[in-house]
Enzyme design. Structure first.
Site, PDB file in Angstrom:
ATOM      1  N   TYR A 118       8.792  -9.943  -4.566  1.00 44.19           N
ATOM      2  CA  TYR A 118       8.389  -9.871  -3.153  1.00 44.19           C
ATOM      3  C   TYR A 118       7.495 -11.081  -2.913  1.00 44.19           C
ATOM      4  O   TYR A 118       6.307 -10.951  -2.640  1.00 44.19           O
ATOM      5  CB  TYR A 118       7.634  -8.555  -2.975  1.00 44.19           C
ATOM      6  CG  TYR A 118       7.341  -8.079  -1.573  1.00 44.19           C
ATOM      7  CD1 TYR A 118       8.305  -8.071  -0.581  1.00 44.19           C
ATOM      8  CD2 TYR A 118       6.066  -7.569  -1.273  1.00 44.19           C
ATOM      9  CE1 TYR A 118       8.018  -7.584   0.686  1.00 44.19           C
ATOM     10  CE2 TYR A 118       5.780  -7.080  -0.014  1.00 44.19           C
ATOM     11  CZ  TYR A 118       6.751  -7.089   0.964  1.00 44.19           C
ATOM     12  OH  TYR A 118       6.460  -6.596   2.217  1.00 44.19           O
ATOM     13  N   ARG A 132       3.563  -1.443   9.043  1.00 45.59           N
ATOM     14  CA  ARG A 132       2.181  -0.936   9.094  1.00 45.59           C
ATOM     15  C   ARG A 132       1.439  -1.580  10.267  1.00 45.59           C
ATOM     16  O   ARG A 132       0.478  -2.333  10.074  1.00 45.59           O
ATOM     17  CB  ARG A 132       1.446  -1.245   7.782  1.00 45.59           C
ATOM     18  CG  ARG A 132       2.069  -0.640   6.544  1.00 45.59           C
ATOM     19  CD  ARG A 132       1.198  -0.881   5.302  1.00 45.59           C
ATOM     20  NE  ARG A 132       0.940  -2.311   5.101  1.00 45.59           N
ATOM     21  CZ  ARG A 132       1.753  -3.126   4.443  1.00 45.59           C
ATOM     22  NH1 ARG A 132       2.881  -2.671   3.939  1.00 45.59           N
ATOM     23  NH2 ARG A 132       1.437  -4.409   4.305  1.00 45.59           N
ATOM     24  N   GLU A 187      18.999  -8.903   2.522  1.00 46.60           N
ATOM     25  CA  GLU A 187      17.869  -9.713   2.087  1.00 46.60           C
ATOM     26  C   GLU A 187      18.421 -10.932   1.367  1.00 46.60           C
ATOM     27  O   GLU A 187      19.081 -10.798   0.318  1.00 46.60           O
ATOM     28  CB  GLU A 187      16.916  -8.928   1.184  1.00 46.60           C
ATOM     29  CG  GLU A 187      16.167  -7.848   1.946  1.00 46.60           C
ATOM     30  CD  GLU A 187      15.047  -7.211   1.141  1.00 46.60           C
ATOM     31  OE1 GLU A 187      14.153  -6.602   1.767  1.00 46.60           O
ATOM     32  OE2 GLU A 187      15.060  -7.318  -0.100  1.00 46.60           O
ATOM     33  N   TYR A 232       9.405   4.906   0.704  1.00 44.26           N
ATOM     34  CA  TYR A 232       8.755   3.865  -0.098  1.00 44.26           C
ATOM     35  C   TYR A 232       7.288   4.130  -0.412  1.00 44.26           C
ATOM     36  O   TYR A 232       6.738   3.507  -1.332  1.00 44.26           O
ATOM     37  CB  TYR A 232       8.923   2.500   0.577  1.00 44.26           C
ATOM     38  CG  TYR A 232       7.869   2.121   1.587  1.00 44.26           C
ATOM     39  CD1 TYR A 232       6.904   1.161   1.285  1.00 44.26           C
ATOM     40  CD2 TYR A 232       7.842   2.710   2.853  1.00 44.26           C
ATOM     41  CE1 TYR A 232       5.946   0.796   2.216  1.00 44.26           C
ATOM     42  CE2 TYR A 232       6.893   2.353   3.790  1.00 44.26           C
ATOM     43  CZ  TYR A 232       5.942   1.384   3.465  1.00 44.26           C
ATOM     44  OH  TYR A 232       5.003   1.033   4.389  1.00 44.26           O
ATOM     45  N   THR A 245      23.574  -4.518  -4.851  1.00 45.14           N
ATOM     46  CA  THR A 245      22.980  -5.851  -4.826  1.00 45.14           C
ATOM     47  C   THR A 245      24.080  -6.826  -5.174  1.00 45.14           C
ATOM     48  O   THR A 245      24.672  -6.730  -6.253  1.00 45.14           O
ATOM     49  CB  THR A 245      21.824  -5.974  -5.837  1.00 45.14           C
ATOM     50  OG1 THR A 245      20.805  -5.024  -5.512  1.00 45.14           O
ATOM     51  CG2 THR A 245      21.231  -7.372  -5.822  1.00 45.14           C
ATOM     52  N   THR A 332      12.987 -11.478  -0.649  1.00 45.88           N
ATOM     53  CA  THR A 332      13.522 -12.104   0.562  1.00 45.88           C
ATOM     54  C   THR A 332      12.867 -13.455   0.818  1.00 45.88           C
ATOM     55  O   THR A 332      11.647 -13.587   0.761  1.00 45.88           O
ATOM     56  CB  THR A 332      13.287 -11.189   1.766  1.00 45.88           C
ATOM     57  OG1 THR A 332      13.851  -9.905   1.485  1.00 45.88           O
ATOM     58  CG2 THR A 332      13.934 -11.760   3.017  1.00 45.88           C
TER      59      THR A 332
END
Length: 398
Positions: A118, A132, A187, A232, A245, A332
């Protein structure tokens, strides 16, 4: 310069030579390298004693060859280059060149483990704002270590494999509902293929990156955003990611990218000692995301906050072993502009700002959509290397 005329200006010249596994008709899988619009059959070349790799090139996956290590990778690459550039070898090599449109590509290596990072600050900030709202976009740990999760190796598929829309739990107005994902996303990522393993309990230093990692593949880590949003917290991605993937059919060796390494972004605050990579280098890979044939974004990989060498060091700092065929992906790839993001979640800002594709307003993927990710990198003498594309067609849920 190669005597293979189709290689000139193709992005697949002798400065590239990506490895893949192909079959012709009902034949067995064979290892080859791409040169122009042809595949050089390395299984046939080794059988004819044109290339020596201890029989590793006669096998149906790259794994045994990957495990041989950097000196052997370099020796084989040098020999292939000689065969494709010196006219004295042309008569022996030409019968082993197969037109690309006559082959079916296979998954080039057996995936041992799959880890997804990430590592784009822009992507992490965007996702933080979308998921968020009203909170800091980056969590407190983000600039101290490469965040990642352990994915599912068994659902890594080769480019061109259709992707079935996943089903699962997702948020509803009165609580969770079960059914097909309504927010299927992509992604755009870059993956790194491990060749040389490491013992359990040891650590791999960032400086040893090129001794363990064989090459690079483009990755599309398909994501069900509604399933992901429900599941998550507190443990992170699971079913929203593990259904498929996609990886490119061609693995670009690190040696082909030596002209693409560039200084990586400065890191502040200073990172822990095991994450210090000197020189601190990223890769100048320029991705393009095509939605139903229309380019919608151009993510720049050079701006990734965490480098591939740092990711490898972090992956093993607790003593986790590397295995031949391990795949770890960058996460990503997103730049600072909206037309540089690597997911449709960001491109449409969580679906609130549709874009126009082929004359229609779109947010997330519909059944029948095709997404293709391509990339280029600087080559020698001002030339360009074209990485193998990764593409997939969305099929209805089953």
């Amino acid at each position: 310069m190669t005597w293979v005329t189709s290689a000139q200006g193709s992005g697949y010249g002798v400065e590239h030579l990506p490895y893949g596994v192909f079959r012709v008709g009902d034949g067995a899988p064979r290892i080859g390298v791409r040169i122009g619009d042809l595949v050089f059959d390395l299984a046939g070349a080794e059988a004819a004693d044109l290339v020596l790799a201890g029989g590793a090139l006669a096998l149906p996956t790259l794994n045994t060859f990957l495990a041989l290590g950097r000196p052997q990778w370099m020796a084989v690459r040098q020999r292939i280059t000689e065969l494709l550039t010196e006219s004295a070898h042309r008569a022996a090599v030409e019968p082993l060149l197969v037109p690309l449109d006559e082959v079916q590509m296979e998954l080039p290596f057996e995936v041992a483990d799959y880890v997804d990072f990430y590592s784009s600050e822009q992507h992490a900030s965007n996702v933080g704002q979308i998921f968020r709202p009203g909170q800091p976009p980056l969590l407190p740990n983000w600039k101290h270590l490469p965040i990642g999760y352990h994915g599912r190796a068994g659902t890594v598929v080769v480019s061109g494999t259709p992707v079935v829309r996943p089903q699962g739990q997702r948020p509803g107005p009165d609580g969770p509902v079960y059914g097909p994902s309504a927010r299927l996303d992509i992604e755009a990522e870059v993956g790194f293929v491990v060749g040389v393993p490491s013992p359990l309990g040891s650590r791999v230093a960032a400086a040893d990156f090129a001794d363990h990692v064989f090459g690079v593949v483009l990755v599309n880590d398909w994501s069900a955003r509604d399933i992901q949003a429900w599941e998550y917290q507190p443990l992170g991605p699971f079913l929203g990611k593990s259904f498929a993937t996609s990886v490119a059919a061609w693995v670009t060796p690190l040696d082909a990218l030596r002209h693409a390494f560039v200084p990586a972004p400065d890191q502040d605050p200073p990172v822990a000692g095991y994450l210090r990579d000197e020189p601190h280098l990223g890769l100048d890979l320029r991705l393009t995301v095509n939605w139903n044939g229309e380019p919608v974004s151009e993510p720049p990989f050079a701006g990734m906050y965490w480098t591939p060498a740092q990711q490898l060091a972090h992956l093993t700092v607790n003593g986790a072993s590397l295995r031949t065929g391990d795949l770890y992906a960058s996460g990503t790839v997103s730049g600072p502009r909206r037309d540089q993001v690597g997911s449709f979640l960001e491109l449409t800002w969580g679906g609130a700002e549709p874009i126009t594709v082929a004359g229609a307003e779109r947010t997330f993927l519909a059944d029948g959509d095709t997404v293709t990710i391509t990339a280029t990198a600087p080559g020698p003498d001002g030339g360009t290397i074209t990485l193998g594309e990764v593409t997939g067609l969305v099929l209805p849920a089953r």
